[in-house]
Design an enzyme around this catalytic site. Structure first.
Site, PDB file in Angstrom:
ATOM      1  N   ASP A  78       0.897   5.140  15.885  1.00 43.01           N
ATOM      2  CA  ASP A  78       0.533   5.067  17.286  1.00 43.01           C
ATOM      3  C   ASP A  78      -0.916   5.556  17.356  1.00 43.01           C
ATOM      4  O   ASP A  78      -1.380   6.235  16.435  1.00 43.01           O
ATOM      5  CB  ASP A  78       1.475   5.985  18.087  1.00 43.01           C
ATOM      6  N   LEU A  79      -1.624   5.223  18.411  1.00 42.10           N
ATOM      7  CA  LEU A  79      -3.036   5.627  18.495  1.00 42.10           C
ATOM      8  C   LEU A  79      -3.227   6.875  19.367  1.00 42.10           C
ATOM      9  O   LEU A  79      -3.590   7.950  18.881  1.00 42.10           O
ATOM     10  CB  LEU A  79      -3.862   4.455  19.066  1.00 42.10           C
ATOM     11  N   ASP A  80      -2.957   6.690  20.687  1.00 39.81           N
ATOM     12  CA  ASP A  80      -3.228   7.757  21.647  1.00 39.81           C
ATOM     13  C   ASP A  80      -2.330   8.967  21.378  1.00 39.81           C
ATOM     14  O   ASP A  80      -1.110   8.852  21.412  1.00 39.81           O
ATOM     15  CB  ASP A  80      -2.974   7.252  23.077  1.00 39.81           C
ATOM     16  N   LYS A 107       3.099   8.984  28.467  1.00 37.65           N
ATOM     17  CA  LYS A 107       2.640   8.757  27.094  1.00 37.65           C
ATOM     18  C   LYS A 107       3.425   7.624  26.450  1.00 37.65           C
ATOM     19  O   LYS A 107       4.649   7.620  26.502  1.00 37.65           O
ATOM     20  CB  LYS A 107       2.736  10.043  26.270  1.00 37.65           C
ATOM     21  N   GLY A 108       2.715   6.696  25.859  1.00 39.21           N
ATOM     22  CA  GLY A 108       3.355   5.567  25.188  1.00 39.21           C
ATOM     23  C   GLY A 108       3.748   4.440  26.128  1.00 39.21           C
ATOM     24  O   GLY A 108       4.155   3.377  25.683  1.00 39.21           O
ATOM     25  N   VAL A 109       3.633   4.686  27.421  1.00 42.32           N
ATOM     26  CA  VAL A 109       4.071   3.716  28.427  1.00 42.32           C
ATOM     27  C   VAL A 109       2.897   2.800  28.808  1.00 42.32           C
ATOM     28  O   VAL A 109       1.768   3.267  28.953  1.00 42.32           O
ATOM     29  CB  VAL A 109       4.599   4.483  29.671  1.00 42.32           C
ATOM     30  N   ARG A 122       0.233   0.255  30.801  1.00 43.75           N
ATOM     31  CA  ARG A 122      -0.561   0.501  32.011  1.00 43.75           C
ATOM     32  C   ARG A 122       0.221   0.129  33.268  1.00 43.75           C
ATOM     33  O   ARG A 122       0.306   0.913  34.220  1.00 43.75           O
ATOM     34  CB  ARG A 122      -1.855  -0.316  31.933  1.00 43.75           C
ATOM     35  N   ASN A 182      -6.753  -1.221  24.923  1.00 42.78           N
ATOM     36  CA  ASN A 182      -8.104  -0.764  24.585  1.00 42.78           C
ATOM     37  C   ASN A 182      -8.179  -0.219  23.160  1.00 42.78           C
ATOM     38  O   ASN A 182      -9.176   0.404  22.794  1.00 42.78           O
ATOM     39  CB  ASN A 182      -8.542   0.333  25.559  1.00 42.78           C
ATOM     40  N   LYS A 242       7.195   0.089  24.569  1.00 40.48           N
ATOM     41  CA  LYS A 242       8.050   1.103  23.946  1.00 40.48           C
ATOM     42  C   LYS A 242       8.911   1.702  25.065  1.00 40.48           C
ATOM     43  O   LYS A 242       8.392   1.874  26.168  1.00 40.48           O
ATOM     44  CB  LYS A 242       7.190   2.200  23.309  1.00 40.48           C
ATOM     45  N   ASP A 247       3.665  10.351  18.945  1.00 41.76           N
ATOM     46  CA  ASP A 247       3.644  11.605  19.705  1.00 41.76           C
ATOM     47  C   ASP A 247       4.497  11.504  20.966  1.00 41.76           C
ATOM     48  O   ASP A 247       4.668  12.508  21.655  1.00 41.76           O
ATOM     49  CB  ASP A 247       2.214  11.977  20.121  1.00 41.76           C
TER      50      ASP A 247
HETATM   51  C1  BG6 Z   1      -0.539   4.240  25.334  1.00 45.15           C
HETATM   52  C2  BG6 Z   1      -0.815   5.518  26.098  1.00 45.15           C
HETATM   53  O1  BG6 Z   1      -0.953   4.391  24.016  1.00 45.15           O
HETATM   54  O2  BG6 Z   1      -1.241   3.152  25.925  1.00 45.15           O
HETATM   55  C3  BG6 Z   1      -0.480   5.324  27.563  1.00 45.15           C
HETATM   56  O3  BG6 Z   1      -0.036   6.574  25.555  1.00 45.15           O
HETATM   57  C4  BG6 Z   1      -1.237   4.134  28.112  1.00 45.15           C
HETATM   58  O4  BG6 Z   1      -0.818   6.497  28.275  1.00 45.15           O
HETATM   59  C5  BG6 Z   1      -0.922   2.891  27.286  1.00 45.15           C
HETATM   60  O5  BG6 Z   1      -0.887   3.887  29.478  1.00 45.15           O
HETATM   61  C6  BG6 Z   1      -1.685   1.651  27.757  1.00 45.15           C
HETATM   62  O6  BG6 Z   1      -3.061   1.852  27.545  1.00 45.15           O
HETATM   63  P1  BG6 Z   1      -4.211   0.940  28.125  1.00 45.15           P
HETATM   64  O7  BG6 Z   1      -5.426   1.399  27.358  1.00 45.15           O
HETATM   65  O8  BG6 Z   1      -3.855  -0.483  27.804  1.00 45.15           O
HETATM   66  O9  BG6 Z   1      -4.292   1.174  29.583  1.00 45.15           O
HETATM   67 MG    MG Z   2       0.864   8.128  21.841  1.00 47.88          MG
END
Ligand code: BG6
Ligand code: MG
Length: 215
Positions: A9-11, A45-47, A49, A118, A145, A170
């Site tokens: 996972d990234l974030d 987190k992980g959810v 946008r 992103n 997820k 995470d």
């Molecule tokens: C997940 C984050 O990795 O990506 C979330 O944990 C976020 O908080 C989701 O909403 C989507 O990200 P983005 O960059 O496409 O808005």
């Molecule tokens: Mg994460």
């Protein structure tokens, strides 16, 4: 079992962008007079946008029109992009580069499995991109997820069975996704939020890959 790949996972695993997501959502909340808390942010987190906005509107008890939602999704992302625009390699979480070096030397394939649209921008800005054999991000999946789609596409893209893949996550939703996909899950963070993980570590500092990846 001989494990062949690590899916990250990234974030919150490789970089700490959760603070930027939180700031951008908090700012957006002002539009409907809502103050997002840190505990709620944990649940985002992980959810994706779109799902994050729906959850926040739900908490705020605000029934938005589709037009409002579309505008706010754009505004949130514009703010997020502003916040990540100056990201650099110093924002890679401690121990991550050393861990990536170890697993590369041990012969593991390395893939990204992130909900973020992103992800590639962040990998470029932090210099993490060259480590990855494959990137599956929010642009390549249709289910969020805890659906295992993002990780199953990772295994498939690497030409591997899910059973030989190990996921690093995470977020609870991410650990659930890995388990639903028949993969091992290593949680990064607190045991309270990651109870379904096969192993849990607080971070990558000083981690010996050869030991951690034994199951
Ligand atoms: C997940 C984050 O990795 O990506 C979330 O944990 C976020 O908080 C989701 O909403 C989507 O990200 P983005 O960059 O496409 O808005
Ligand atoms: Mg994460």
């Amino acid at each position: 079992m001989i494990y062949k790949a690590c899916l990250f996972d990234l974030d919150g695993v490789l970089v700490d962008t959760a603070i930027y997501h939180f700031q951008a959502w908090k700012n957006l909340g002002k539009q409907f007079a809502y103050e997002l808390t840190e505990e709620q942010n944990e649940q985002l987190k992980g959810v994706s946008r779109v799902e994050s906005l729906n959850k926040i509107l739900n908490w705020a008890n605000y029934s938005a029109t589709q037009e409002e939602k579309n505008t706010w999704l754009i505004e949130k992302n514009e703010e997020y992009l502003r916040l990540i625009s100056n990201m650099n390699p110093s924002e890679i979480l401690p121990g991550v580069l050393d861990f990536l070096q170890q697993i590369k030397s041990l012969g593991y394939k390395i893939a990204l499995g992130s909900a973020s649209k992103n992800a590639e921008i962040i990998l470029e800005k932090t210099g993490l991109m060259p480590w990855f054999d494959l990137i599956i991000d929010g642009n390549k999946v249709s289910k969020s997820k805890p659906d295992p789609e993002v990780f199953l596409k990772g295994a498939e893209g690497l030409g591997l069975q899910p059973e030989v893949c190990i996921v690093f996550e995470d977020a609870q939703a991410g650990v659930e996704a890995a388990k639903a996909g028949n993969m091992k899950a290593i949680g990064i963070g607190e045991p309270e939020t990651l109870s379904l993980a096969d192993k849990i570590i607080p971070n990558f500092i000083g981690v010996k890959a050869a030991e951690l990846l034994q199951f």
